[in-house]
Motif scaffolding. Structure first.
Motif, PDB file in Angstrom:
ATOM      1  N   TRP A 125       0.826  -1.210   0.000  1.00  0.00           N
ATOM      2  CA  TRP A 125       0.000   0.000   0.000  1.00  0.00           C
ATOM      3  C   TRP A 125       0.859   1.258   0.000  1.00  0.00           C
ATOM      4  N   ALA A 126       1.889   1.281   0.854  1.00  0.00           N
ATOM      5  CA  ALA A 126       2.736   2.471   0.969  1.00  0.00           C
ATOM      6  C   ALA A 126       3.449   2.777  -0.347  1.00  0.00           C
ATOM      7  N   LEU A 127       3.974   1.742  -1.004  1.00  0.00           N
ATOM      8  CA  LEU A 127       4.679   1.952  -2.274  1.00  0.00           C
ATOM      9  C   LEU A 127       3.729   2.452  -3.362  1.00  0.00           C
ATOM     10  N   LEU A 128       2.541   1.861  -3.427  1.00  0.00           N
ATOM     11  CA  LEU A 128       1.584   2.281  -4.446  1.00  0.00           C
ATOM     12  C   LEU A 128       1.082   3.700  -4.173  1.00  0.00           C
ATOM     13  N   TYR A 129       0.831   4.013  -2.916  1.00  0.00           N
ATOM     14  CA  TYR A 129       0.396   5.368  -2.560  1.00  0.00           C
ATOM     15  C   TYR A 129       1.439   6.397  -2.987  1.00  0.00           C
ATOM     16  N   ALA A 130       2.701   6.105  -2.697  1.00  0.00           N
ATOM     17  CA  ALA A 130       3.768   7.034  -3.067  1.00  0.00           C
ATOM     18  C   ALA A 130       3.846   7.201  -4.583  1.00  0.00           C
ATOM     19  N   MET A 131       3.697   6.118  -5.328  1.00  0.00           N
ATOM     20  CA  MET A 131       3.759   6.200  -6.788  1.00  0.00           C
ATOM     21  C   MET A 131       2.629   7.055  -7.344  1.00  0.00           C
ATOM     22  N   LEU A 132       1.423   6.908  -6.804  1.00  0.00           N
ATOM     23  CA  LEU A 132       0.282   7.669  -7.295  1.00  0.00           C
ATOM     24  C   LEU A 132       0.406   9.152  -6.953  1.00  0.00           C
ATOM     25  N   ARG A 133       0.996   9.448  -5.815  1.00  0.00           N
ATOM     26  CA  ARG A 133       1.164  10.845  -5.428  1.00  0.00           C
ATOM     27  C   ARG A 133       2.294  11.519  -6.198  1.00  0.00           C
ATOM     28  N   LEU A 134       3.218  10.720  -6.716  1.00  0.00           N
ATOM     29  CA  LEU A 134       4.397  11.289  -7.380  1.00  0.00           C
ATOM     30  C   LEU A 134       4.444  10.979  -8.869  1.00  0.00           C
ATOM     31  N   GLN A 135       3.347  10.526  -9.457  1.00  0.00           N
ATOM     32  CA  GLN A 135       3.419  10.063 -10.843  1.00  0.00           C
ATOM     33  C   GLN A 135       3.805  11.187 -11.817  1.00  0.00           C
ATOM     34  N   HIS A 136       3.547  12.455 -11.458  1.00  0.00           N
ATOM     35  CA  HIS A 136       3.921  13.558 -12.350  1.00  0.00           C
ATOM     36  C   HIS A 136       5.428  13.758 -12.417  1.00  0.00           C
ATOM     37  N   LEU A 137       6.161  13.170 -11.450  1.00  0.00           N
ATOM     38  CA  LEU A 137       7.616  13.272 -11.437  1.00  0.00           C
ATOM     39  C   LEU A 137       8.293  12.029 -12.007  1.00  0.00           C
ATOM     40  N   LEU A 138       7.506  11.017 -12.337  1.00  0.00           N
ATOM     41  CA  LEU A 138       8.040   9.730 -12.760  1.00  0.00           C
ATOM     42  C   LEU A 138       7.927   9.581 -14.276  1.00  0.00           C
ATOM     43  N   PRO A 139       8.688   8.658 -14.870  1.00  0.00           N
ATOM     44  CA  PRO A 139       8.660   8.478 -16.330  1.00  0.00           C
ATOM     45  C   PRO A 139       7.402   7.765 -16.813  1.00  0.00           C
ATOM     46  N   LEU A 140       7.352   7.534 -18.138  1.00  0.00           N
ATOM     47  CA  LEU A 140       6.245   6.839 -18.793  1.00  0.00           C
ATOM     48  C   LEU A 140       4.910   7.518 -18.495  1.00  0.00           C
ATOM     49  N   ASN A 141       4.893   8.825 -18.714  1.00  0.00           N
ATOM     50  CA  ASN A 141       3.685   9.618 -18.510  1.00  0.00           C
ATOM     51  C   ASN A 141       3.489  10.534 -19.719  1.00  0.00           C
ATOM     52  N   PRO A 142       3.249   9.949 -20.902  1.00  0.00           N
ATOM     53  CA  PRO A 142       3.217  10.758 -22.124  1.00  0.00           C
ATOM     54  C   PRO A 142       2.104  11.800 -22.151  1.00  0.00           C
ATOM     55  N   GLY A 200       1.177  13.507 -19.509  1.00  0.00           N
ATOM     56  CA  GLY A 200       1.464  14.515 -18.496  1.00  0.00           C
ATOM     57  C   GLY A 200       0.447  14.584 -17.378  1.00  0.00           C
ATOM     58  N   PHE A 201      -0.079  13.431 -16.943  1.00  0.00           N
ATOM     59  CA  PHE A 201      -1.059  13.431 -15.858  1.00  0.00           C
ATOM     60  C   PHE A 201      -0.416  13.874 -14.545  1.00  0.00           C
ATOM     61  N   GLY A 202      -1.167  14.630 -13.750  1.00  0.00           N
ATOM     62  CA  GLY A 202      -0.677  15.103 -12.468  1.00  0.00           C
ATOM     63  C   GLY A 202      -0.845  14.072 -11.373  1.00  0.00           C
ATOM     64  N   PRO A 203      -0.462  14.407 -10.150  1.00  0.00           N
ATOM     65  CA  PRO A 203      -0.579  13.469  -9.028  1.00  0.00           C
ATOM     66  C   PRO A 203      -2.037  13.309  -8.600  1.00  0.00           C
ATOM     67  N   LEU A 204      -2.353  12.174  -8.021  1.00  0.00           N
ATOM     68  CA  LEU A 204      -3.674  11.975  -7.439  1.00  0.00           C
ATOM     69  C   LEU A 204      -3.765  12.739  -6.125  1.00  0.00           C
ATOM     70  N   SER A 205      -4.947  13.171  -5.771  1.00  0.00           N
ATOM     71  CA  SER A 205      -5.150  13.838  -4.491  1.00  0.00           C
ATOM     72  C   SER A 205      -4.894  12.852  -3.352  1.00  0.00           C
ATOM     73  N   THR A 207      -7.744   8.702 -18.107  1.00  0.00           N
ATOM     74  CA  THR A 207      -7.663  10.156 -17.942  1.00  0.00           C
ATOM     75  C   THR A 207      -6.978  10.556 -16.637  1.00  0.00           C
ATOM     76  N   THR A 208      -6.457   9.588 -15.906  1.00  0.00           N
ATOM     77  CA  THR A 208      -5.922   9.883 -14.578  1.00  0.00           C
ATOM     78  C   THR A 208      -4.530   9.327 -14.348  1.00  0.00           C
ATOM     79  N   LEU A 209      -4.239   8.119 -14.863  1.00  0.00           N
ATOM     80  CA  LEU A 209      -3.024   7.405 -14.487  1.00  0.00           C
ATOM     81  C   LEU A 209      -2.045   7.297 -15.657  1.00  0.00           C
ATOM     82  N   SER A 210      -0.767   7.450 -15.331  1.00  0.00           N
ATOM     83  CA  SER A 210       0.296   7.281 -16.317  1.00  0.00           C
ATOM     84  C   SER A 210       0.497   5.802 -16.613  1.00  0.00           C
TER      85      SER A 210
END
Length: 568
Positions: free
Chosen positions: A77-94, A96-101, A125-128
């Protein structure tokens, strides 16, 4: 109707024919035997143990087994939560989706960690791509693996004799993913790609419609996630429309294959149980009980959708088409009602029709399948140990009726096992009725409803049944993506997963330490039609007494109003 009935028969035959050999394979796997994949995968398996420092031959007490499952899920849970909150800083996001609330990231991380895959967002429309693959798809594998591992440990407890160890969680988890989920997913992924499901990392494609409007066509690594979401009874859609989206479910053949894959592993656990207890009729009896409940729910759903709304009875088209609102013409009433029954029986959550558009009683059956606690096949592993909790209660009640100490598989069922099974049973009322009652009275919750009256109550009941039952399907018309529901449904998912899991491991630990007694002339047989009938009756009566008052105010009241000409 005849073509629909033939499809139902074909579907049931395929599930039974494939689940039997898979169940025998699972039994050999969890008993530590060699399988036909062992020459290839055994070196990989040993490599994982060496890297993780796992002693594969070291068994665990039920308390340690439970702690390992809980700790693994917490880290996931902790790893997935961190990924969703930081997805705008991570690769494979063509895109340009922002972080989840924070609240949506909490809800989504809990959802996929608990094998629920409730979605309060639109995937495309939400996830990279990284969040979909390294986040959600990984959890689709490992959360399903946790359920399978725990079920294997619980079955060992039911058949062990004077032992304290239930196996090793890390070994069971590794073998579940490596030998079962991964090979099956590769096969199904390739099949879906052949049928037309996309599997790429390309950017979305702009298109111009026939009317001249501009449209963006989403694509991406969809096939791999769809395969494991069905096989692992996860259900989260890569696309917002889930299995009603042509890219997720492009052909009738893909539709059939995905439905079969949903029930395949849960049904196989019945035959795995029969082989492991060295009495196949025990497993067949549980399979039969699940089948009776499944067919009853399917009959109610299909029988409600074929006639449609009586207000349209005078229209010739409606007489032949039934209730087609919310259904695709590709699937029609038959395949839509079959999928609705399959997905809610199996704790899967994917949909190829909108359940909010079903007739009131057509929606009642899927709702009740979730409320019984995912025991009609249910999630991979979790459905079977959920059914075992009802088996314990049934054997206990049978013992009271005949005046004997209840026994199951040669073990006496005593107060400790019954109390723990009752705790597991109370999880669903707590989540559905307790949290649902709050949602029905708090203004911050009521703003999410699309409809008023009994249909609005059905929206609430369905949402919290789906969350607590770790199902994940949505009723539609319910605005779940608000901080209140994201938080409360996250809590409901945690209750449905772990407050069910731990008591059943405790039951297994208690039974494993007991001596076995040979069957006598007074032993109640648990492998025949009488036991199947009693087991079905216990599930129906207990669930009916618990949930019927709430259902009477929702779908039942709506059905009565519909017959009187009132709609909501």
């Amino acid at each position: 109707m005849a073509p629909d009935i033939l499809q139902f028969i074909l579907y049931a035959a395929l599930v039974a024919a494939l689940a039997w050999p898979l169940g025998l394979y699972l039994a050999r796997l969890y008993e530590g035997g060699r399988t036909w994949l062992s020459p290839v995968l055994s070196p990989v398996e040993r490599g994982f143990y060496a890297l993780a420092g796992v002693k594969a031959d070291q068994g665990q007490h039920w308390t340690r087994y439970a702690l390992c499952a809980l700790a693994f899920s917490l880290v996931s849970w902790a790893l997935l939560y961190a990924m969703l909150r930081l997805q705008h800083l991570l690769p494979l996001n063509p895109e340009g989706f922002g972080p989840l609330s924070p609240d949506l990231a909490f809800n989504t991380a809990v959802s996929f960690t608990t094998n629920t895959n409730w979605q309060a967002y639109g995937g495309e429309t939400t996830l990279s791509y990284l969040s979909q693959m390294a986040g959600l798809t990984v959890q689709n594998f490992v959360s399903a693996g946790v359920g399978m591992a725990v079920c294997a440990a619980i079955i060992r407890g039911f058949i062990a004799r004077e032992q304290k160890l239930l196996g090793n969680f890390w070994v069971d988890l590794t073998r579940s993913v490596l030998y079962v989920l991964l090979p099956l997913s590769i096969v199904l992924t390739l099949f879906l790609v052949w049928q037309g499901v996309p599997q790429n990392l390309m950017a979305y494609v702009p298109a111009t419609t026939i009317e001249g409007a501009q449209q963006t066509i989403a694509q991406g690594p969809a096939a791999s996630q769809i395969a494991i979401k069905q096989l692992g009874t996860n259900g989260g859609g890569f696309f917002n429309a889930n299995s009603a989206a042509p890219y997720e479910n492009p052909t009738p053949l893909a539709n059939l294959a995905e439905m079969v894959s949903i029930l395949l592993i849960p049904a196989a656990f019945c035959f795995m149980f029969g082989r492991m207890v060295r009495h196949m009729r025990q497993g067949v009896a549980i399979f039969a009980a699940m089948g009776v409940l499944f067919l009853g729910a399917l009959a109610l759903t299909y029988g409600s959708e074929v006639p449609g709304n009586p207000a349209f009875a005078s229209l010739p088209v409606e007489q032949t088409a039934g209730n087609m609102e919310g259904k695709e013409v590709r699937f029609g009433v038959g395949n839509s009602t079959l999928w609705a029954t399959v997905t809610t029986a199996a704790s899967n959550g994917s949909v190829n029709a909108m359940h909010d558009s079903f007739m009131p009683l057509g929606a009642l059956a899927p709702m009740l399948l979730m409320q019984v606690g995912e025991v009609v096949f249910g999630g991979v592993g979790s459905g079977f140990y959920g059914m075992l909790s009802f088996v314990v209660l049934t054997v206990f009640l049978a013992g009271l009726m005949v005046g004997r100490t209840p026994e199951y598989l040669g073990k006496k069922i005593e107060a400790r096992e019954v109390k723990l099974s009752v705790i597991a049973f109370l999880v669903m009322p707590l989540g559905v009725l307790g949290l649902g009652a709050l949602a029905a009275v708090l203004p911050v919750s009521l703003s999410s409803l699309q409809e008023t009256g009994p249909h609005g109550l059905s929206e609430i009941l369905y949402a919290y049944s789906s969350a607590t039952g770790n199902n994940g399907s949505a009723f539609a018309g319910f605005g779940a993506n608000v901080p209140y529901h994201n938080t409360m449904q996250g809590i409901a998912m945690l209750l449905g997963r772990f407050v069910y899991l731990v008591p059943m491991l405790a039951v297994a630990g208690s039974l494993a330490a007991k001596k076995s007694a040979p069957a006598s002339s007074g032993t109640f047989p648990t492998h025949g039609p009488l036991f199947v009938t009693l087991l079905v009756a216990v599930i129906v009566i207990l669930s009916g007494l618990t949930f019927f008052p709430a259902l009477a105010l929702g779908p039942v009241a709506e059905h009565v109003s519909m017959l009187a000409g009132q709609t909501f």
